[in-house]
Design an enzyme around this catalytic site. Structure first.
Site, PDB file in Angstrom:
ATOM      1  N   GLY A   1     -10.728   8.128   6.021  1.00  0.00           N
ATOM      2  CA  GLY A   1     -11.712   9.144   6.377  1.00  0.00           C
ATOM      3  C   GLY A   1     -13.060   8.618   6.830  1.00  0.00           C
TER       4      GLY A   1
ATOM      5  N   LYS B   1       0.884  -1.173   0.000  1.00  0.00           N
ATOM      6  CA  LYS B   1       0.000   0.000   0.000  1.00  0.00           C
ATOM      7  C   LYS B   1       0.913   1.212   0.000  1.00  0.00           C
ATOM      8  CE  LYS B   1      -2.987   2.949   2.684  1.00  0.00           C
ATOM      9  NZ  LYS B   1      -3.798   3.198   3.885  1.00  0.00           N
TER      10      LYS B   1
END
Lengths: 263, 66
Positions: A191, A103
């Protein structure tokens, strides 16, 4: 039922199948046991870890938790500010963990933790060339997502809002644009605050969701992990089902014919 | 000989290897990687890779994150 109508069609990234569309992070959990319970409740099959200098005083490893639950490890390059740092971190992760998946995170500053797009594309290109399966954390910019796909990333992972903010998906329209254009999986990353955010991501057409803080810092992490698991499945099902169009005025669901008449 | 292991200066005998320096900070049998002056040294090469004065060795492992 048509194929995938049960919402359980596998997520496929770089030719590898995953039964769960919820990718988890491990940051923020108060203990390894709480983390283990949350990961188990989430049903995740792929989970991120960070790479840091060894701490001789550390007790227990996050790798043991992942191994215990049979979860594949996805190292990240969190905390890197330059392409050079990110590439070196990815190579160290490959050596330490025996995986060429990464990632990719290259952030611009510590206050927003927003991606630095210039460094990100540079790092992505270098890592793809070096044989990595690159999953980049990116801003919700459709043009940047396209660039990342063009340099060979195996997925694109746009943020909903800043990391750890819990603000949800601030620009659903951009996420839809990214989904429309992408031919690699789109993973909503960062988020999300609660289950409805994860469901929305899937309803917008994302292929998966990646989250950590919403679960690990919830008052009851395992309970929120279960909520996220259901939300991702529900959102995926709703996407496959095809929602009704929104209308300005009401549309009666009961017939008007045959109404009782008063004299 | 002075080398920097994870940013900390350490005195190691002359002809010390990467394996020696790693052993000074961790005894983990796996899950650890090392970079010597910003280049990854694979575990199989640790014992044969000699350190020299002022080398910088980074020794990393996986922690909670992301």
């Amino acid at each position: 039922m048509p194929a995938g109508a049960d919402g359980r069609d596998p997520l496929v990234i770089a030719g590898e199948e995953f039964g769960s569309r919820l990718i988890m992070g491990t940051g923020g959990a108060p203990s390894m046991s709480v983390l283990g319970e949350a990961l188990a409740a989430s049903g995740t099959e792929l989970t991120t870890v960070a790479m840091r200098r060894v701490d001789p005083a550390a007790r227990g490893s996050v790798l043991d938790v992942l191994r215990e639950h049979g979860i594949r490890v996805l190292p990240n390059t969190a905390g890197c500010f330059t392409a050079g740092e990110a590439v070196l971190t990815a190579k160290l992760a490959r050596e330490a963990l025996g995986t060429n998946w990464v990632k990719l995170e290259v952030i611009a500053d510590e206050r927003t933790l927003l991606p630095d797009p210039i460094e990100l594309v540079d790092a992505a290109e270098q890592l793809v060339d070096a044989g990595f399966v690159v999953l980049p954390y990116t801003s919700d910019d459709p043009v940047l997502a396209r660039r990342l796909e063009q340099v060979g990333c195996a997925a694109v992972m746009p943020l909903g809002s800043p990391i750890g903010s819990g603000l949800g998906i601030r620009n659903p329209h951009n996420i839809e644009l990214i989904v429309e254009a992408a031919s690699v999986p789109v993973v909503l990353d960062a988020g999300l605050g609660t289950a409805s955010d994860a469901a929305l991501a899937m309803e917008l057409g994302c292929d998966a969701v990646l989250l950590a803080t919403a679960v690990t810092r919830a008052q009851h992490p395992a309970r929120m992990a279960a909520a996220m698991r259901h939300a991702v499945e529900a959102g995926r099902l709703a996407r496959l089902a095809g929602r009704i169009p929104m209308r300005r005025y009401a549309q009666a669901s009961s017939p008007f014919e045959g109404m009782v008449k008063r004299s | 000989m002075k080398v920097f292991v994870n940013g900390e200066p350490r005195d190691l005998p002359e002809a010390a290897s990467v394996a020696d320096a790693v052993a000074a900070v961790t005894d983990a049998p796996s899950g650890v990687a090392a970079a010597l002056n910003d280049e990854v040294v694979s575990r199989s090469a640790w014992a044969a890779t000699r350190l020299t004065e002022a080398d910088r060795l980074e020794v990393l492992t996986a922690v909670q994150g992301g």
